[in-house]
Design a protein around this motif. Sequence first.
Motif, PDB file in Angstrom:
ATOM      1  N   GLN A 127       0.582  -0.885  -0.130  1.00 28.11           N
ATOM      2  CA  GLN A 127       0.138  -0.459  -0.135  1.00 28.11           C
ATOM      3  C   GLN A 127       0.802   1.370  -0.045  1.00 28.11           C
ATOM      4  OE1 GLN A 127      -2.858  -0.021  -0.304  1.00 28.11           O
ATOM      5  NE2 GLN A 127      -3.331  -2.062  -1.091  1.00 28.11           N
ATOM      6  N   SER A 128       1.700   1.025   0.630  1.00 31.53           N
ATOM      7  CA  SER A 128       2.939   2.472   0.672  1.00 31.53           C
ATOM      8  C   SER A 128       3.294   2.481  -0.705  1.00 31.53           C
ATOM      9  CB  SER A 128       4.172   2.758   1.589  1.00 31.53           C
ATOM     10  OG  SER A 128       4.884   3.206   1.816  1.00 31.53           O
ATOM     11  N   SER A 365       5.905   9.770   4.289  1.00 29.19           N
ATOM     12  CA  SER A 365       4.845   8.973   3.616  1.00 29.19           C
ATOM     13  C   SER A 365       3.601   9.691   3.237  1.00 29.19           C
ATOM     14  CB  SER A 365       4.261   7.328   3.763  1.00 29.19           C
ATOM     15  OG  SER A 365       3.972   7.278   2.808  1.00 29.19           O
ATOM     16  N   MET A 366       3.326  10.560   4.742  1.00 29.03           N
ATOM     17  CA  MET A 366       1.905  11.024   4.868  1.00 29.03           C
ATOM     18  C   MET A 366       2.507  12.487   4.486  1.00 29.03           C
ATOM     19  SD  MET A 366       0.746  12.522   8.395  1.00 29.03           S
ATOM     20  CE  MET A 366       0.287  10.348   8.754  1.00 29.03           C
ATOM     21  N   GLU A 384      -6.140   5.740   5.546  1.00 31.24           N
ATOM     22  CA  GLU A 384      -4.547   4.637   4.652  1.00 31.24           C
ATOM     23  C   GLU A 384      -3.689   4.785   5.673  1.00 31.24           C
ATOM     24  OE1 GLU A 384      -2.226   4.591   1.318  1.00 31.24           O
ATOM     25  OE2 GLU A 384      -4.252   4.902   1.847  1.00 31.24           O
ATOM     26  N   PHE A 385      -3.530   5.237   7.143  1.00 36.87           N
ATOM     27  CA  PHE A 385      -2.476   4.835   7.228  1.00 36.87           C
ATOM     28  C   PHE A 385      -2.085   4.054   8.526  1.00 36.87           C
ATOM     29  CE2 PHE A 385      -1.104   8.916   5.171  1.00 36.87           C
ATOM     30  CZ  PHE A 385      -0.204   8.402   4.305  1.00 36.87           C
ATOM     31  N   LEU A 436      11.151   4.460  -2.926  1.00 42.86           N
ATOM     32  CA  LEU A 436      10.463   2.909  -2.433  1.00 42.86           C
ATOM     33  C   LEU A 436      11.695   2.089  -1.973  1.00 42.86           C
ATOM     34  CD1 LEU A 436       8.205   3.280  -4.808  1.00 42.86           C
ATOM     35  CD2 LEU A 436       7.802   1.523  -4.820  1.00 42.86           C
ATOM     36  N   THR A 437      11.567   1.039  -0.725  1.00 43.27           N
ATOM     37  CA  THR A 437      12.387   0.422  -1.096  1.00 43.27           C
ATOM     38  C   THR A 437      12.078  -0.848  -1.161  1.00 43.27           C
ATOM     39  OG1 THR A 437       9.917  -0.880   0.897  1.00 43.27           O
ATOM     40  CG2 THR A 437      11.793   1.071   2.113  1.00 43.27           C
TER      41      THR A 437
END
Length: 688
Positions: A127-128, A365-366, A384-385, A436-437
């Motif tokens: 989702q992230s 991310s927020m 979302e979080f 992205l990780t």
Amino acid sequence: MPTKIDATERLLNLVIALLGTRRGYSKKQLREKVNGYAPEAATAAAEATLLQSFERMFERDKNTLMELGIPISQTEPDEGDIHEQVLYRIKPEDYQVPQIRLDEDAMSLLAIAANLWAEATLGGAAQSALRKIATRAGTGWYDDDTTSRSRIRTAEPGFEPLWSALRGHHPVTFGYRRAGETASIQRTVQPWGLGSKYGQWYLVAFDLDRGAERHFRLSRITSDVHVLPENYTRPEGFTIAPVLATLGTGNELTARIAVPSGTAHWLRSRPGAAPVADPDWHRDGWDIIETGYREQELMADDVAAMGAAAQVLSPPALRDAVADRLQQAAKAAAAPLPGTLWRRRMADPHARKKDTRDRLIRLLSMVPYLAANPGVAESEVLAEFGITEAEWSKDMDTLNVTGLPGYFHGDLMDVTSEAGQVFIRDAETLASPLRLTQEEACSVLIGLRALSAVPGTAAAAALDSATESVAAVAGQDAWLADAVGLEIMNGTDTATVTALHAAITGARALDITYLVRSRDELSRRTIEPYRLFSVDAAWYVRAWCRESSALRSFRVDHIKSMHDAGERLSPPTSLPAGEPGGGLYHPNPDDVAVELVADTLTARRLGPAYGAGLFDLGEGRVGLRLLVGSTAILPSLMARLGGHAAVVSPESARRETAAWLADAAQGPAHGQSHAYGLTPGDLPSVDG
């Protein structure tokens, strides 16, 4: 400037400062400029102590950021004090997700691929990744709103440590029970890949004791998986796909199973199954069905679930495996109940307490999420979080006191909530999402590759575009997506799924013959399908059933025939509000609360699958509380589990399950010899 502030606030200020400089800052400058680091002391003695403290704190902070994948570059200027030679900065091009251009179809596919992990370990990472890519692509936010949904589960307790070991190139050790054996052997292996097929997870690894590549089914791991600290070098070019392709292609075995005439529709409808005669065995009112199988363990589970309504005639190994399951399940059902009170909830053994680093990643991310979605509802931010209102309030406070060095008006970010809508201003430095990780990129890439086999997912061009874009973003980390594979479409279901998809898109109704396996009954229904979904490798259609005047989920491999029944009568808008169209369990007012007791490993597998609450009862036993549509499913489930679990309540269900299992363990017909070797005298009273 304060000397002590929240660690997350300090780290966030450090990231913004390093991103906001073109030349870079020395450690001395960072100490002076970044909120959270102590300023120079008034005396030399105090300064000596404070300087050492700052040096340690800065090194910890720098290492924390780099461990989270935030790249910090170091440069040396041509001139200056030798003690201030190193300048630190974060290059925006190294920090940000690369620019991605995706059309609406490709973006929707990314949503489907990410949501495939919604019920699994990688759900948060996927989702992230979706959030970051959607923000960077400038295409808005996309939901998984197609006619097909897939979900993969990672309920096996060994999955998470194996996933971690695979990513970090660490060997692991665990207890393992080979197929057809009861004893466990300790194995030490180097993980090469993980794959899901037939609803089962498999590990491909190099077995250090045997000096060769081996495959391990995660459901046969009998202990915790221990990750060892040393590293190994994985083979270059290894991919999981060819290994998954070979699973289930071994020599087919043949079973002969006696069943009452007119029953065992599941068995009779297996591909290639046929009635046969056996001169050495006859019983009035019974038939002998011959069928092929490859996995003895899975076949034994299915036959054991039939209880006394089936008797394995051959081969002896399958007969013994079924007998063992029924005998152990019957003994477990008649054993004394645990006397411990169910008060202590069992903690997730792999749950990690969230810390400063988790919160920092969330805030990083927020900010781009809020910048890309001005006026987003507060409730959507919380959902979302995955945070509470208290956590959201704390996050807002932190964001509002962080910003560029100077910390004057215009330097600080400004987050406000107006009539339930959220806005963020002065956040340009963090407006582009962090790259992205490895876990984020590969979770989506693995999902995209899995979708290639699903009928009606999307045009091939859109799938290729999305896959190529994510692979480019993953870069050198893309190897992980080659090492992990999902097969979510069983070849035997493809034709039925394709026909159901055509009915959905064409707004057609269908007449079907459907096997209700819990009642061993073939029923005829007229359904109006709205959505396809899969859980692991099992496919379902969510449809309006005209006979019951309600929404029902039908398992695709239980649909035995299907014919067009004209236009759909009920429009999709008639679906109840919030109807997801996917998922196996839909709450019903008539559901029954059930309590089970199981060993630890079995409970950790059952818990996620049934949404059960787990309670530590001590002595290696775990209590499970769950809801079921009918207690009629419990005897078959206990038979499959072969003594690793038992029903505790309701009392009526406990007694009925115990009687069913005792009957099954004694033999498939009253008055016959005890076909599976257990006599009434072998079982204690169910009240014992």
